[in-house]
Design a protein around this motif. Structure first.
Motif, PDB file in Angstrom:
ATOM      1  N   LYS A   1      41.618  30.789  55.748  1.00  0.00           N
ATOM      2  CA  LYS A   1      40.778  31.851  55.942  1.00  0.00           C
ATOM      3  C   LYS A   1      41.155  33.006  55.521  1.00  0.00           C
ATOM      4  N   ARG A   2      42.084  33.618  55.607  1.00  0.00           N
ATOM      5  CA  ARG A   2      42.108  34.882  54.973  1.00  0.00           C
ATOM      6  C   ARG A   2      42.119  35.168  53.359  1.00  0.00           C
ATOM      7  N   VAL A   4      40.235  32.847  51.695  1.00  0.00           N
ATOM      8  CA  VAL A   4      38.679  32.687  51.244  1.00  0.00           C
ATOM      9  C   VAL A   4      38.007  33.857  51.628  1.00  0.00           C
ATOM     10  N   LEU A   5      38.436  34.872  52.406  1.00  0.00           N
ATOM     11  CA  LEU A   5      37.731  36.046  52.913  1.00  0.00           C
ATOM     12  C   LEU A   5      37.928  37.080  51.621  1.00  0.00           C
ATOM     13  N   LEU A   6      39.224  37.131  50.994  1.00  0.00           N
ATOM     14  CA  LEU A   6      39.435  37.831  49.838  1.00  0.00           C
ATOM     15  C   LEU A   6      38.641  37.306  48.743  1.00  0.00           C
ATOM     16  N   ALA A   8      35.626  35.786  48.766  1.00  0.00           N
ATOM     17  CA  ALA A   8      34.241  36.357  49.277  1.00  0.00           C
ATOM     18  C   ALA A   8      34.234  37.778  48.692  1.00  0.00           C
ATOM     19  N   ILE A   9      35.194  38.621  48.996  1.00  0.00           N
ATOM     20  CA  ILE A   9      35.209  40.034  48.813  1.00  0.00           C
ATOM     21  C   ILE A   9      35.070  40.240  47.259  1.00  0.00           C
ATOM     22  N   SER A  80      41.664  39.188  41.162  1.00  0.00           N
ATOM     23  CA  SER A  80      41.876  37.832  41.895  1.00  0.00           C
ATOM     24  C   SER A  80      42.646  36.967  41.443  1.00  0.00           C
ATOM     25  N   TRP A 102      48.792  40.428  55.585  1.00  0.00           N
ATOM     26  CA  TRP A 102      47.356  40.329  55.025  1.00  0.00           C
ATOM     27  C   TRP A 102      46.712  41.720  55.186  1.00  0.00           C
ATOM     28  N   TYR A 106      44.926  42.969  51.403  1.00  0.00           N
ATOM     29  CA  TYR A 106      43.672  43.512  51.262  1.00  0.00           C
ATOM     30  C   TYR A 106      43.673  45.007  50.606  1.00  0.00           C
TER      31      TYR A 106
END
Length: 151
Positions: A1-2, A4-6, A8-9, A80, A102, A106
């Motif tokens: 989940k984390r 995937v958030l990165l 998306a960012i 990335s 995490w 970030y």
């Protein structure tokens, strides 16, 4: 989940760099350019970091903005790629590391975004990384096709 958030960012930042930041810096408009210009010494540094890789389009403002925008996409995608490569190696060594720290990951990514604003587009982003990304994307597509056929 984390992760995937990165990712998306990274996509959101890449789109922002392509359509707002890059063209704004080379045309010397927009709030990002104005923010860097107010800090002594950083305005010309940031301008030349983004402009020098696109100097061949200096007489064509629309192509200059497009070139700077395209070079802007390479900055967050490079970060990335480096982040997920380093994370894969670190997780191979210490498997529990993928679930830890995490917020600092970030923060490190956003610090990297700020640093890439000062790194020149050419030759690193528009030369070296552009070709690495092209070959990596082609290899990824071939690998995905093999996996799809194998299933």
């Amino acid at each position: 989940k984390r992760g995937v958030l990165l990712l998306a960012i990274a996509i959101i930042v890449a789109l922002w760099f392509q359509y707002n930041v890059g063209p704004g810096i080379v045309s010397q408009t927009g709030w990002v350019w104005k923010a860097y210009r107010t800090i002594p010494g950083t305005g010309s540094w940031v301008y030349h970091a983004w402009y020098d890789g696109c100097v061949q389009y200096k007489d064509q403002p629309q192509l200059l903005k497009q070139c700077a925008g395209n070079a802007g996409v390479l900055r967050p995608t490079f970060l990335s790629a480096m982040y997920f490569s380093a994370n894969a190696i670190a997780t191979k060594i210490v498997p529990s590391l993928n679930k830890e720290a995490w917020p600092s990951k970030y923060a490190l990514y956003f610090f990297g975004i700020l640093v890439t604003m000062f790194v020149g587009s050419s030759p690193f982003f528009t030369g070296f990384f552009l070709w690495v990304a092209r070959f990596g994307a082609a290899a990824f597509i071939v690998l995905q096709q093999v996996i799809l056929i194998d299933v």
